[in-house]
Enzyme design. Structure first.
Site, PDB file in Angstrom:
ATOM      1  CE1 TYR A 145      -3.918   2.274   0.601  1.00 40.77           C
ATOM      2  CE2 TYR A 145      -2.412   3.394   2.080  1.00 40.77           C
ATOM      3  CZ  TYR A 145      -3.589   3.369   1.370  1.00 40.77           C
ATOM      4  OH  TYR A 145      -4.437   4.464   1.406  1.00 40.77           O
ATOM      5  CB  THR A 189     -13.999   6.597   4.411  1.00 39.72           C
ATOM      6  OG1 THR A 189     -12.947   5.610   4.352  1.00 39.72           O
ATOM      7  CG2 THR A 189     -13.407   7.986   4.347  1.00 39.72           C
TER       8      THR A 189
HETATM    9  N1  LIG Z   1      -9.804   6.481   4.498  1.00 39.91           N
HETATM   10  C1  LIG Z   1      -8.530   6.713   4.783  1.00 39.91           C
HETATM   11  O1  LIG Z   1      -8.094   6.701   5.950  1.00 39.91           O
HETATM   12  C2  LIG Z   1      -7.564   7.028   3.659  1.00 39.91           C
HETATM   13  C3  LIG Z   1      -6.296   7.508   4.018  1.00 39.91           C
HETATM   14  C4  LIG Z   1      -5.388   7.819   3.014  1.00 39.91           C
HETATM   15  C5  LIG Z   1      -5.729   7.636   1.697  1.00 39.91           C
HETATM   16  N2  LIG Z   1      -6.968   7.175   1.371  1.00 39.91           N
HETATM   17  C6  LIG Z   1      -7.272   7.015  -0.047  1.00 39.91           C
HETATM   18  O2  LIG Z   1      -8.413   7.768  -0.381  1.00 39.91           O
HETATM   19  C7  LIG Z   1      -9.096   7.148  -1.470  1.00 39.91           C
HETATM   20  C8  LIG Z   1     -10.551   6.977  -1.095  1.00 39.91           C
HETATM   21  O3  LIG Z   1     -10.617   6.148   0.047  1.00 39.91           O
HETATM   22  P1  LIG Z   1     -11.902   6.083   0.980  1.00 39.91           P
HETATM   23  O4  LIG Z   1     -11.435   6.035   2.359  1.00 39.91           O
HETATM   24  O5  LIG Z   1     -12.883   7.092   0.544  1.00 39.91           O
HETATM   25  O6  LIG Z   1     -12.389   4.597   0.625  1.00 39.91           O
HETATM   26  P2  LIG Z   1     -13.813   3.999   0.223  1.00 39.91           P
HETATM   27  O7  LIG Z   1     -13.638   2.523   0.297  1.00 39.91           O
HETATM   28  O8  LIG Z   1     -14.877   4.642   1.021  1.00 39.91           O
HETATM   29  O9  LIG Z   1     -13.953   4.450  -1.300  1.00 39.91           O
HETATM   30  C9  LIG Z   1     -13.143   3.903  -2.300  1.00 39.91           C
HETATM   31  C10 LIG Z   1     -13.979   3.780  -3.566  1.00 39.91           C
HETATM   32  O10 LIG Z   1     -13.111   3.306  -4.612  1.00 39.91           O
HETATM   33  C11 LIG Z   1     -13.858   2.377  -5.367  1.00 39.91           C
HETATM   34  N3  LIG Z   1     -12.965   1.472  -6.095  1.00 39.91           N
HETATM   35  C12 LIG Z   1     -12.096   0.582  -5.577  1.00 39.91           C
HETATM   36  N4  LIG Z   1     -11.494  -0.089  -6.570  1.00 39.91           N
HETATM   37  C13 LIG Z   1     -12.003   0.398  -7.735  1.00 39.91           C
HETATM   38  C14 LIG Z   1     -11.784   0.113  -9.101  1.00 39.91           C
HETATM   39  N5  LIG Z   1     -10.918  -0.843  -9.491  1.00 39.91           N
HETATM   40  N6  LIG Z   1     -12.457   0.808 -10.040  1.00 39.91           N
HETATM   41  C15 LIG Z   1     -13.354   1.760  -9.663  1.00 39.91           C
HETATM   42  N7  LIG Z   1     -13.616   2.062  -8.394  1.00 39.91           N
HETATM   43  C16 LIG Z   1     -12.942   1.393  -7.438  1.00 39.91           C
HETATM   44  C17 LIG Z   1     -14.712   1.635  -4.356  1.00 39.91           C
HETATM   45  O11 LIG Z   1     -15.808   0.982  -4.986  1.00 39.91           O
HETATM   46  C18 LIG Z   1     -15.124   2.753  -3.424  1.00 39.91           C
HETATM   47  O12 LIG Z   1     -16.345   3.343  -3.833  1.00 39.91           O
HETATM   48  C19 LIG Z   1      -8.358   5.837  -1.725  1.00 39.91           C
HETATM   49  O13 LIG Z   1      -7.459   6.013  -2.808  1.00 39.91           O
HETATM   50  C20 LIG Z   1      -7.609   5.590  -0.444  1.00 39.91           C
HETATM   51  O14 LIG Z   1      -6.451   4.811  -0.630  1.00 39.91           O
HETATM   52  C21 LIG Z   1      -7.895   6.869   2.327  1.00 39.91           C
END
Ligand SMILES: NC(=O)c1ccc[n+]([C@@H]2O[C@H](COP(=O)([O-])OP(=O)(O)OC[C@H]3O[C@@H](n4cnc5c(N)ncnc54)[C@H](O)[C@@H]3O)[C@@H](O)[C@H]2O)c1
Length: 263
Positions: free
Chosen positions: A171, A206
């Protein structure tokens, strides 16, 4: 004039940070949105939320089921966006998956590939498609008359693209790749009046993190603010970078992490 007179395209828009980003664009006056995700039911919920904040018939938000790991589906997504709205001005690449929480010797090549093909290659595919479209369009006028750009790309990386943590090499590597890919594209496309930045969220509340809330306690306590952030707090930074208020911000990796990466 709205800060967002153009067309916003958001991947991962069915949930979490990207859903909050899509809704925020609509709340702040963007009236043309393209919502992409592989989760169709989630996209429909985001469309409903957009109607709630913008008002019935005030903003057009199309949902396009897309797997960002497929070059063909990403190309079809942008063709659909341009057929519907004629251009793409703000591209937010937020589709992503969580860490497998294993050290390298326990991580299989398939697990490594799955994380990297979504978080890194998928982000590159959608950023690349946005850049191609933006190269073909003229800048829009801005809210205060300063020179506009052909488009603005915001890639969602992570604070874990800047620092490491235990049991997350696949990751962390995928997110470090997003940050540096963003910097390279920012260098390459400055001359074309395209801005490209990344946002690095910390631990954010989230659906991605909720099932792991107790596991996350040590990570939450690393940040001086000692709490999870909200999807809205990340969306606010995405919207700033997408807007003409960020006209001199290029290649940045903006942390939104309650201070996680200070030390
Ligand atoms: N939540 C956290 O703590 C956090 C921290 C740092 C970074 N992020 C990043 O932020 C972004 C959003 O995360 P989040 O927390 O909102 O997660 P989430 O799981 O709520 O949303 C992620 C979305 O991406 C979609 N997705 C996954 N694989 C996919 C694919 N192959 N094609 C199309 N859609 C796809 C999922 O269906 C989901 O709707 C991600 O890139 C995650 O790595 C999140």
């Amino acid at each position: 004039m709205s800060l967002y007179p153009g067309v916003a395209l958001i991947t991962g828009a069915a949930s979490g940070i990207s859903q909050a980003t899509a809704v925020s664009f609509a709340r702040e006056g963007c009236t043309k949105l393209v919502l992409a995700d592989r989760d169709e039911a989630g996209l429909a919920r985001t469309q409903q939320l957009i109607v709630q904040v913008a008002g019935e018939g005030k903003a057009a938000a199309i949902a396009v089921k897309t797997d960002v790991t497929s070059a063909e589906q990403v190309e079809a997504l942008f063709l659909r966006a341009v057929a519907e709205f004629g251009r793409v001005d703000y591209a937010v690449n937020g589709a992503g998956v969580l860490s497998n929480n294993k050290r390298s010797h326990d991580t299989t090549p398939d697990e490594f590939d799955r994380i990297n093909v979504i978080n890194y290659r998928g982000c590159w595919l959608t950023s690349r498609a946005a850049i191609k479209q933006m190269l073909s369009q003229d800048p829009l006028p801005t809210h205060d008359g300063r020179p506009g750009v052909r488009g603005s790309v915001v890639n969602i990386a992570s604070q874990l693209g800047i620092v490491g943590r235990p049991a997350a090499p696949a990751y962390c590597g995928s997110k470090a790749a997003v940050i540096n890919m963003t910097k390279c594209d920012a260098i390459d496309y400055s001359r074309d009046a395209i801005r490209i930045n990344s946002v690095c969220p910390g631990v954010i509340d989230t659906p991605m993190t909720q099932p792991n809330a107790s596991v996350l306690e040590p990570a939450i306590s690393i940040a001086p603010m000692e709490r999870m952030g909200t999807a809205q707090e990340v969306a606010d930074c995405v919207l700033f970078l997408a807007s003409s208020k960020a006209s001199f911000v290029q290649g940045a990796a903006m942390v939104v992490d309650g201070g996680y990466t200070i030390n």
